[in-house]
Design a protein around this motif. Structure first.
Motif, mmCIF file in Angstrom:
data_model
loop_
_atom_site.group_PDB
_atom_site.id
_atom_site.type_symbol
_atom_site.label_atom_id
_atom_site.label_comp_id
_atom_site.label_asym_id
_atom_site.label_seq_id
_atom_site.Cartn_x
_atom_site.Cartn_y
_atom_site.Cartn_z
ATOM 1 N N TYR A 48 -1.832 -9.459 -1.252
ATOM 2 C CA TYR A 48 -2.040 -8.983 -0.467
ATOM 3 C C TYR A 48 -1.869 -7.789 -0.363
ATOM 4 N N ASP A 49 -2.489 -6.630 -1.289
ATOM 5 C CA ASP A 49 -2.842 -5.441 -1.189
ATOM 6 C C ASP A 49 -3.133 -5.616 -2.680
ATOM 7 N N GLU A 50 -4.817 -5.596 -3.226
ATOM 8 C CA GLU A 50 -5.320 -5.170 -4.039
ATOM 9 C C GLU A 50 -5.065 -4.344 -4.650
ATOM 10 N N GLN A 64 -1.044 1.584 -8.433
ATOM 11 C CA GLN A 64 0.178 1.159 -8.809
ATOM 12 C C GLN A 64 0.490 1.027 -10.115
ATOM 13 N N LYS A 65 -0.721 -0.289 -10.945
ATOM 14 C CA LYS A 65 -1.022 -0.695 -12.278
ATOM 15 C C LYS A 65 -0.933 0.766 -12.958
ATOM 16 N N ALA A 96 7.621 4.395 -1.817
ATOM 17 C CA ALA A 96 5.939 4.467 -2.327
ATOM 18 C C ALA A 96 5.097 4.165 -1.536
ATOM 19 N N TYR A 97 5.076 2.699 -1.658
ATOM 20 C CA TYR A 97 4.322 1.874 -0.412
ATOM 21 C C TYR A 97 4.072 2.030 0.976
ATOM 22 N N GLY A 98 5.127 2.444 1.774
ATOM 23 C CA GLY A 98 4.942 3.097 2.926
ATOM 24 C C GLY A 98 4.596 3.893 3.662
ATOM 25 N N VAL A 99 4.995 5.139 2.646
ATOM 26 C CA VAL A 99 3.790 6.185 2.740
ATOM 27 C C VAL A 99 2.284 6.769 2.134
ATOM 28 N N PRO A 140 3.902 9.124 -5.787
ATOM 29 C CA PRO A 140 3.084 9.063 -4.904
ATOM 30 C C PRO A 140 1.596 9.669 -6.055
ATOM 31 N N ILE A 141 0.906 8.376 -6.102
ATOM 32 C CA ILE A 141 -0.995 8.581 -5.504
ATOM 33 C C ILE A 141 -1.478 9.678 -4.428
#
Length: 368
Positions: free
Chosen positions: A223-225, A231-232, A184-187, A243-244
């Motif tokens: 590092y990535d607000e 995600q929160k 999810a983070y990578g995409v 994914p969002i």
């Protein structure tokens, strides 16, 4: 010059315990062994190098004999969920305790890769083959992981890619939910869907000692607000498994950028979405309304939700309806009594009464 953080007088941290331990292993042990395991696990999770912990420390903390601590580790090693690593030859009491990942053990036991034949091999003992992959898909956690990955990268992963992903569980001691988060983070943040790039993310987290979701999200927050916010909020709405979307990310950015809302306020709006299928757009409607009303804090919401006090219904002089002063012809009536004294009035009353009696008597005689 130096920098340091203030420490608290009390330990207010959290220690995540796997449900597999609670459900499967805890019932088979006595209370002392469970306490030893949990306290040792806490020390391992804290990973504070400034604090030296050994079996004597645990015995003192739990107020039990040292022999009970040693027997507890023997018991848990016999159950296969810890390993004792000796530090000195000939000294059986000086050792480190490695807590094995119970999810990983569960997965391996279900797909049959830790049998004696594999254990006797010196190379590639942990590599998964096609037959293992078929068995792995029968494990709900693994099957859900592959489905989530396919949805995230918008294509079906091929068997060789799935075998590679399974090996990450062994090589990097990562749980399926962590691997899902890496994709999810990578995409979503980097726009990259290649397996090699995602493995790089996994390796980076492993090198930093981040092997559970709590630690990873805390690192992302630092590092990535923006991604942390996404995600929160998605997890708060129960949408963390997908994914969002671009328009959803833009709305979330608007809440924090234009509306200047806090995460606490946004999560309160998420809590109010009681629809069977929660959505970012529904929450946006709530937050848009709050912004128009000038709400910026939880206290403002409480004041908005507070029932309005009923107005005072007591009758006052100002709201008593009085008869109108309309002038009628009766106001010009001049009472006759105004011209006479009280004696004269009494005499006239007697005279009127006498006349009525006479008239009545005469009428009565006439009828007779």
């Amino acid at each position: 010059m130096s920098f340091f953080l203030e420490t608290t007088d009390m330990d207010l941290g959290d220690t995540p315990i796997e449900n597999i331990f609670i459900n499967d292993y805890m019932p088979m042990a006595n209370g002392t062994y469970v306490k030893v395991y949990l306290l040792g696990y806490k020390y391992a999770h804290d990973r504070d190098e400034k604090i030296e912990v050994n079996n004597a420390t645990i015995a003192k903390h739990l107020d039990i004999p040292l022999e009970d601590v040693l027997r507890a580790w023997e018991f848990w090693e016999d159950k296969g969920i810890i390993e004792r690593i000796k530090l000195e030859e000939g000294n059986k009491f000086n050792y480190k305790v490695r807590f094995l990942n119970l999810k990983q053990l569960y997965i391996k036991n279900n797909i049959g890769v830790l049998n004696k034949e594999h254990a006797n091999k010196e190379v590639d003992t942990h590599k998964y083959n096609t037959y293992d992959l078929v068995d792995a898909n029968k494990v709900p956690a693994i099957n859900n992981m592959f489905n989530t990955i396919d949805y995230t990268i918008r294509r079906q992963t091929v068997p060789s890619e799935k075998q590679r992903i399974l090996n990450w569980i062994y090589d990097y001691n990562m749980n399926p939910d962590v691997i899902e988060e890496a994709f999810a983070y990578g995409v979503e943040r980097k726009g990259i869907r290649t397996i090699s790039y995602i493995e790089g993310i996994i390796r980076n987290w492993y090198d930093k000692g981040l092997t559970n979701m709590e630690a990873i999200l805390e690192d992302i927050k630092q590092y990535d607000e923006k991604y942390y916010r996404y995600q929160k909020i998605m997890k708060a709405l129960g949408l963390g498994k997908r994914p969002i979307k671009k328009d959803e990310a833009e709305l979330i950015d608007k809440w924090f950028g234009e509306y200047k809302f806090t995460m606490e306020l946004v999560l309160e709006a998420c809590e109010r979405d009681k629809n069977p299928t929660p959505s970012i757009h529904y929450v946006n409607g709530i937050l848009k309304s709050w912004n128009e009303k000038g709400i910026k804090t939880i206290e403002d919401i409480e004041l908005l939700d507070k029932p309005k006090e009923k107005k005072d219904t007591k009758v006052t002089k100002t709201n008593i309806r009085r008869p109108s002063n309309t002038v009628t012809r009766f106001h010009n009536f001049e009472q006759r009594s105004d011209k006479y004294t009280s004696e004269e009035i009494n005499a006239r009353v007697e005279e009127i009464a006498r006349r009525k009696r006479q008239a009545y008597n005469q009428k009565a005689k006439g009828e007779a």
